[in-house]
Design an enzyme around this catalytic site. Structure first.
Site, PDB file in Angstrom:
ATOM      1  N   THR A 139       0.485  -1.177   0.596  1.00 37.21           N
ATOM      2  CA  THR A 139      -0.183   0.364  -0.045  1.00 37.21           C
ATOM      3  C   THR A 139       1.037   1.593   0.045  1.00 37.21           C
ATOM      4  O   THR A 139       0.749   2.370  -0.920  1.00 37.21           O
ATOM      5  CB  THR A 139      -1.148  -0.033   1.389  1.00 37.21           C
ATOM      6  OG1 THR A 139      -1.748  -1.026   1.470  1.00 37.21           O
ATOM      7  CG2 THR A 139      -2.015   1.337   1.539  1.00 37.21           C
ATOM      8  N   SER A 190       1.687  -8.866  -1.580  1.00 31.47           N
ATOM      9  CA  SER A 190       0.572  -8.602  -2.108  1.00 31.47           C
ATOM     10  C   SER A 190      -0.324  -9.541  -1.943  1.00 31.47           C
ATOM     11  O   SER A 190      -1.508  -9.592  -2.635  1.00 31.47           O
ATOM     12  CB  SER A 190       0.333  -7.988  -3.106  1.00 31.47           C
ATOM     13  OG  SER A 190      -0.646  -6.368  -2.839  1.00 31.47           O
ATOM     14  N   CYS A 241      -5.901 -12.969   3.962  1.00 33.14           N
ATOM     15  CA  CYS A 241      -7.302 -13.070   4.625  1.00 33.14           C
ATOM     16  C   CYS A 241      -7.892 -14.070   4.236  1.00 33.14           C
ATOM     17  O   CYS A 241      -8.776 -14.938   4.461  1.00 33.14           O
ATOM     18  CB  CYS A 241      -7.893 -12.045   4.681  1.00 33.14           C
ATOM     19  SG  CYS A 241      -7.047 -10.505   5.661  1.00 33.14           S
ATOM     20  N   THR A 288       9.212   6.200  13.229  1.00 31.43           N
ATOM     21  CA  THR A 288       9.796   4.937  13.995  1.00 31.43           C
ATOM     22  C   THR A 288      10.860   6.557  15.408  1.00 31.43           C
ATOM     23  O   THR A 288      10.546   7.898  14.939  1.00 31.43           O
ATOM     24  CB  THR A 288      10.965   4.086  13.776  1.00 31.43           C
ATOM     25  OG1 THR A 288      12.406   5.099  13.107  1.00 31.43           O
ATOM     26  CG2 THR A 288      10.549   3.454  13.065  1.00 31.43           C
ATOM     27  N   VAL A 329      13.761   7.002  15.142  1.00 31.13           N
ATOM     28  CA  VAL A 329      15.091   6.854  14.314  1.00 31.13           C
ATOM     29  C   VAL A 329      14.576   7.452  13.093  1.00 31.13           C
ATOM     30  O   VAL A 329      13.900   6.933  12.434  1.00 31.13           O
ATOM     31  CB  VAL A 329      15.797   5.716  13.684  1.00 31.13           C
ATOM     32  CG1 VAL A 329      16.514   6.020  13.130  1.00 31.13           C
ATOM     33  CG2 VAL A 329      16.217   4.495  15.280  1.00 31.13           C
ATOM     34  N   ALA A 357       6.771   3.160   9.946  1.00 29.42           N
ATOM     35  CA  ALA A 357       7.007   1.425  10.489  1.00 29.42           C
ATOM     36  C   ALA A 357       5.401   1.620  10.202  1.00 29.42           C
ATOM     37  O   ALA A 357       4.684   2.555  10.583  1.00 29.42           O
ATOM     38  CB  ALA A 357       7.379   0.724  11.506  1.00 29.42           C
ATOM     39  N   GLY A 393       1.685  -1.666  10.099  1.00 30.09           N
ATOM     40  CA  GLY A 393       1.054  -3.575  10.319  1.00 30.09           C
ATOM     41  C   GLY A 393       1.136  -3.362  12.013  1.00 30.09           C
ATOM     42  O   GLY A 393       1.648  -2.247  12.342  1.00 30.09           O
ATOM     43  N   TYR A 405     -34.534   1.961   4.883  1.00 27.57           N
ATOM     44  CA  TYR A 405     -35.511   1.377   5.654  1.00 27.57           C
ATOM     45  C   TYR A 405     -35.956   0.653   4.150  1.00 27.57           C
ATOM     46  O   TYR A 405     -36.665   1.632   3.318  1.00 27.57           O
ATOM     47  CB  TYR A 405     -36.332   1.234   6.422  1.00 27.57           C
ATOM     48  CG  TYR A 405     -37.226   0.577   6.421  1.00 27.57           C
ATOM     49  CD1 TYR A 405     -37.735  -1.063   6.835  1.00 27.57           C
ATOM     50  CD2 TYR A 405     -38.765   0.803   6.169  1.00 27.57           C
ATOM     51  CE1 TYR A 405     -38.625  -1.436   6.868  1.00 27.57           C
ATOM     52  CE2 TYR A 405     -39.960   0.250   5.992  1.00 27.57           C
ATOM     53  CZ  TYR A 405     -39.540  -0.747   6.294  1.00 27.57           C
ATOM     54  OH  TYR A 405     -41.028  -1.690   6.619  1.00 27.57           O
ATOM     55  N   LYS A 445     -37.425   1.188  12.873  1.00 28.16           N
ATOM     56  CA  LYS A 445     -36.730   0.850  13.202  1.00 28.16           C
ATOM     57  C   LYS A 445     -35.406   0.125  13.479  1.00 28.16           C
ATOM     58  O   LYS A 445     -35.609  -1.297  13.894  1.00 28.16           O
ATOM     59  CB  LYS A 445     -37.545   0.783  15.169  1.00 28.16           C
ATOM     60  CG  LYS A 445     -38.893   1.831  15.138  1.00 28.16           C
ATOM     61  CD  LYS A 445     -39.232   1.338  16.623  1.00 28.16           C
ATOM     62  CE  LYS A 445     -40.798   2.093  16.357  1.00 28.16           C
ATOM     63  NZ  LYS A 445     -41.587   1.504  17.196  1.00 28.16           N
TER      64      LYS A 445
HETATM   65  P1  FAD Z   1       2.056  -8.934   5.930  1.00 29.54           P
HETATM   66  O1  FAD Z   1       0.764  -8.944   5.243  1.00 29.54           O
HETATM   67  O2  FAD Z   1       2.113 -10.023   6.523  1.00 29.54           O
HETATM   68  O3  FAD Z   1       3.348  -8.337   5.602  1.00 29.54           O
HETATM   69  C1  FAD Z   1       4.845  -8.855   6.380  1.00 29.54           C
HETATM   70  C2  FAD Z   1       5.807  -8.732   5.564  1.00 29.54           C
HETATM   71  O4  FAD Z   1       7.191  -8.893   4.941  1.00 29.54           O
HETATM   72  C3  FAD Z   1       5.954 -11.030   4.692  1.00 29.54           C
HETATM   73  O5  FAD Z   1       4.932 -11.469   3.712  1.00 29.54           O
HETATM   74  C4  FAD Z   1       7.159 -10.811   5.203  1.00 29.54           C
HETATM   75  O6  FAD Z   1       7.236 -12.373   4.627  1.00 29.54           O
HETATM   76  C5  FAD Z   1       7.872  -9.832   5.048  1.00 29.54           C
HETATM   77  N1  FAD Z   1       8.765  -9.667   5.712  1.00 29.54           N
HETATM   78  C6  FAD Z   1       8.406  -9.789   7.044  1.00 29.54           C
HETATM   79  N2  FAD Z   1      10.007  -9.559   7.060  1.00 29.54           N
HETATM   80  C7  FAD Z   1      11.368  -8.793   6.346  1.00 29.54           C
HETATM   81  C8  FAD Z   1      12.256  -9.199   5.877  1.00 29.54           C
HETATM   82  N3  FAD Z   1      13.180  -8.166   7.291  1.00 29.54           N
HETATM   83  N4  FAD Z   1      13.098  -8.867   4.411  1.00 29.54           N
HETATM   84  C9  FAD Z   1      12.116  -8.886   3.905  1.00 29.54           C
HETATM   85  N5  FAD Z   1      10.633  -9.132   4.303  1.00 29.54           N
HETATM   86  C10 FAD Z   1      10.076  -9.482   5.089  1.00 29.54           C
HETATM   87  N6  FAD Z   1      -6.582  -8.812   9.418  1.00 29.54           N
HETATM   88  C11 FAD Z   1      -8.072  -9.223   8.791  1.00 29.54           C
HETATM   89  O7  FAD Z   1      -8.590  -8.163   9.049  1.00 29.54           O
HETATM   90  N7  FAD Z   1      -9.271  -9.517   8.741  1.00 29.54           N
HETATM   91  C12 FAD Z   1      -9.075 -10.618   8.039  1.00 29.54           C
HETATM   92  O8  FAD Z   1     -10.070 -11.338   7.786  1.00 29.54           O
HETATM   93  C13 FAD Z   1      -7.743 -11.076   8.543  1.00 29.54           C
HETATM   94  N8  FAD Z   1      -7.779 -12.976   8.023  1.00 29.54           N
HETATM   95  C14 FAD Z   1      -6.651 -12.723   8.305  1.00 29.54           C
HETATM   96  C15 FAD Z   1      -6.013 -14.543   7.675  1.00 29.54           C
HETATM   97  C16 FAD Z   1      -4.818 -15.416   8.070  1.00 29.54           C
HETATM   98  C17 FAD Z   1      -5.030 -16.244   8.263  1.00 29.54           C
HETATM   99  C18 FAD Z   1      -3.895 -14.105   8.536  1.00 29.54           C
HETATM  100  C19 FAD Z   1      -2.844 -14.803   8.363  1.00 29.54           C
HETATM  101  C20 FAD Z   1      -3.489 -12.584   8.439  1.00 29.54           C
HETATM  102  C21 FAD Z   1      -4.980 -12.121   8.450  1.00 29.54           C
HETATM  103  N9  FAD Z   1      -5.314 -10.851   8.701  1.00 29.54           N
HETATM  104  C22 FAD Z   1      -6.732 -10.569   8.319  1.00 29.54           C
HETATM  105  C23 FAD Z   1      -4.050 -10.754   9.770  1.00 29.54           C
HETATM  106  C24 FAD Z   1      -4.388  -8.767   8.290  1.00 29.54           C
HETATM  107  O9  FAD Z   1      -3.557 -10.868   7.757  1.00 29.54           O
HETATM  108  C25 FAD Z   1      -2.632  -8.654   9.060  1.00 29.54           C
HETATM  109  O10 FAD Z   1      -3.432  -8.061   9.753  1.00 29.54           O
HETATM  110  C26 FAD Z   1      -2.358  -7.839   7.468  1.00 29.54           C
HETATM  111  O11 FAD Z   1      -1.630  -8.610   6.559  1.00 29.54           O
HETATM  112  C27 FAD Z   1      -1.103  -7.092   8.507  1.00 29.54           C
HETATM  113  O12 FAD Z   1      -0.331  -6.136   7.024  1.00 29.54           O
HETATM  114  P2  FAD Z   1       1.680  -6.373   7.562  1.00 29.54           P
HETATM  115  O13 FAD Z   1       1.972  -5.475   6.121  1.00 29.54           O
HETATM  116  O14 FAD Z   1       1.803  -5.656   8.866  1.00 29.54           O
HETATM  117  O15 FAD Z   1       2.123  -7.357   7.075  1.00 29.54           O
END
Ligand code: FAD
Length: 563
Positions: free
Chosen positions: A14, A38, A42, A273, A275, A280, A282, A426, A434
């Protein structure tokens, strides 16, 4: 400007796309450790359960597609292994070749997500034990199922992922047991609401072991023994560990970034963050809870996406702020929907808030129009100010729309009483004149005006066997005879005016009916005739399901075997 992004899924992708929309000339590189960007975390459980059958549907973008649309350089199978803030560089390992190189940045964005919690216990790492986070994890589980045709599974953990996996594996015909250390599934819900989830799971043949702690795993007889604390182990052909997630922040920690709860990354409301030039987003970051203002970890896709957008704005010279997370979430449980927003009653109590609740069971749409379904709505509000604190809804139809209205109301700081004023759409197939959300407002308005005084399940011990109160069930005699609370006298609401002399005047009357509506009418009749009344919030149907569930857990726990 050169932006390096760690993690290419919800928050990372994003951020990249929004930066490109704001700055056509920025150089953007995403490093992603897995082989996919990407992807639809979920949707992963639904691929395992065969609802989603095409694996390509799981990835919303490919590195090539992302490059051609956004000119973002995506490097999959590349793990960022070190951050060097003092020289504004990261060290990156190409996981295919093992080569490590450095990449400089002007701005660095961390969206590494979270990883499944895997406490140190015997048996962690055996090959019939799975966790679910990435596309690769999904394929691993799917391949195991296709090759070995397991007949039974234990899910350690009864949260969102545990329940979604339970449903999907049950749909594949497996014998499913959920082990959960607390005595309820889905802790964002209060126990009373979770009872409805428990009975739905049981109805679909899922065994619940609530209040049991997993102590380890042992490979045995071609499967796994799941060892439980103070209880015999359970044998299954495979195990999925879904006991929660912890922020994946080893990188941030090594680089000396300020950390918060469970090692999460501390950020300000601009998602910066500690720094300079490192942002950061998610599951890895600590957020403020929108309702309480407390520091929290809320691992959901909505917040991650919004935070990514805010980071992009700020990197490109804007000033966008993250206002906090409210924990709005929704889950499908077979044909049922359960949704929540804000805080529950339990959490309100723990946070020291003086909260009250209303529980009601309105229809999803006008009763005279076919296929209306009852939903159970619980709304938590602050006693003195009537500020909305949270809502939980479980039902079949229209649950998601009502929770979103309530989430919006909480976000705008509305009082529960103001819900009565909302002008909601409604027509008979969709709602009632209601709407259930208006009904919440009417009830709380009645409480504020002193027209409605309530009693709750927790009061049952005080009123039970209490000579100084009258307990009155105002349902029809047929309903009463088919199930009631011992000690309650039955006078149907429509006979009440003629039978007032049967009720002692100097004692408060505790009323109940099936849903709470007839007992409210009865309470107005009685109050109009000089009685003091209290109406049961939720009705007998709700009472019965909660009390039955409580008994079931108590009995099952006593004999060490939940059914
Ligand atoms: P992520 O989307 O997990 O992305 C992080 C990425 O960073 C990963 O692909 C990882 O490989 C990569 N990474 C980590 N460290 C490094 C590194 N050092 N170098 C390179 N790459 C790295 N949320 C909802 O709101 N509704 C739902 O229905 C829902 N269902 C879910 C179902 C499942 C099975 C799971 C696992 C999660 C679900 N979630 C749901 C939660 C949602 O997917 C997460 O909250 C969201 O994806 C978080 O986004 P993010 O960018 O923080 O992490």
């Amino acid at each position: 400007m050169k932006i390096v992004i760690v993690g290419g899924v919800a928050g990372g992708a994003t951020t990249a796309a929004r930066i490109r929309r704001l700055d056509e000339h920025a150089k953007i590189i995403i490093f992603e450790r897995s082989g996919y960007i990407s992807y639809a975390n979920c949707g992963l459980p639904y691929y395992i359960g065969d609802t989603i059958t095409d694996s390509e549907e799981l990835t919303l973008q490919t590195p090539e597609g992302f490059y051609s649309r956004f000119r973002v350089d995506v490097k999959v199978h590349h793990e960022v292994v070190d951050i060097h803030p003092e020289i504004k560089k990261v060290s990156v390992m190409n996981l295919k070749s093992g080569e490590v190189f450095q990449e400089n940045y002007d701005k660095l964005v961390l969206s590494p997500g979270a990883k499944p919690a895997q406490p140190r216990m015997p048996g962690i790492g055996i090959d019939k034990l799975f966790t679910l986070r990435t596309v690769e994890d999904t394929f691993r589980i799917k391949e195991y199922i296709n090759k070995n045709h397991p007949k039974s599974v234990v899910l350690a953990g009864g949260g969102f992922i545990g329940l979604e996996m339970a449903e999907n594996l049950r749909e594949l015909g497996m014998d499913v047991t959920i082990v959960q250390s607390s005595k309820q599934l889905m802790t964002p819900f209060d126990f009373d609401m979770a009872s409805i989830i428990h009975s739905k799971m049981r109805k679909h043949g899922i065994k619940l072991k609530l209040g049991y702690t997993v102590d380890g795993f042992e490979e045995k007889h071609g499967g796994v023994d799941v060892l439980l604390k103070n209880s015999p182990s359970i044998h299954a052909d495979m195990v999925v560990l879904a006991i929660g997630v912890i922020p994946d922040t080893a990188l941030a920690k090594k680089a000396g970034l300020k950390l918060g709860i469970k090692g999460s990354i501390a950020v300000n409301d601009r998602m910066e963050t500690s720094v300079p030039d490192i942002y950061a987003a998610g599951d890895a970051v600590q957020v403020k809870h929108y309702v309480t203002g407390n520091d929290m970890l809320i691992s959901l896709a909505g917040p991650a996406n919004k935070q990514g957008r805010i980071i992009a704005d700020n990197i490109c010279g804007g000033d966008s702020r993250y206002l906090g997370s409210q924990g709005s979430s929704v889950i499908k449980i077979f044909d049922m929907t359960a949704a929540t927003t804000g805080i529950n009653e339990n959490y309100a109590r723990e946070a020291g808030l003086n909260a009250d609740t209303v529980i009601l069971s309105p229809m999803s749409h006008a009763g005279y129009y076919p296929n209306g379904k009852v939903m159970t709505v619980k709304v938590v509000f602050e006693k003195k100010t009537y500020r909305l604190l949270g809502a939980q809804i479980i039902g079949y139809d229209g649950v998601d729309k009502r929770i979103d209205v309530l989430a919006t109301a909480i976000h705008t700081g509305m009082k529960a009483t103001q819900l009565k004023d909302l002008d909601l759409a409604y027509a008979p197939p969709y709602s009632s004149a209601k709407d259930p959300v208006n009904m919440v407002g009417f009830m709380v308005d009645n409480i504020e005006k002193g027209l409605l005084k309530q009693w709750h399940i927790k009061d049952i011990d005080t009123i039970f066997n209490n000579e100084n109160v009258t307990m009155l069930d105002v349902r029809t005699s047929e309903e009463f005879n088919s199930g009631h609370i011992d000690g309650f006298k039955n006078i149907p609401v429509d006979e009440l005016r003629e039978r007032l002399e049967e009720i002692e005047k100097n004692k408060p009357v505790y009323l109940i009916c099936q849903s709470g509506l007839r007992s409210y009418i009865a309470s107005r009749i009685l109050e109009g005739n000089g009685f003091e009344t209290y109406n049961f919030s939720g009705g007998f149907r709700f009472y019965d399901s909660v009390v039955n569930e409580r008994e079931l857990i108590k009995r099952a726990y006593a004999c060490g075997m939940d059914k």
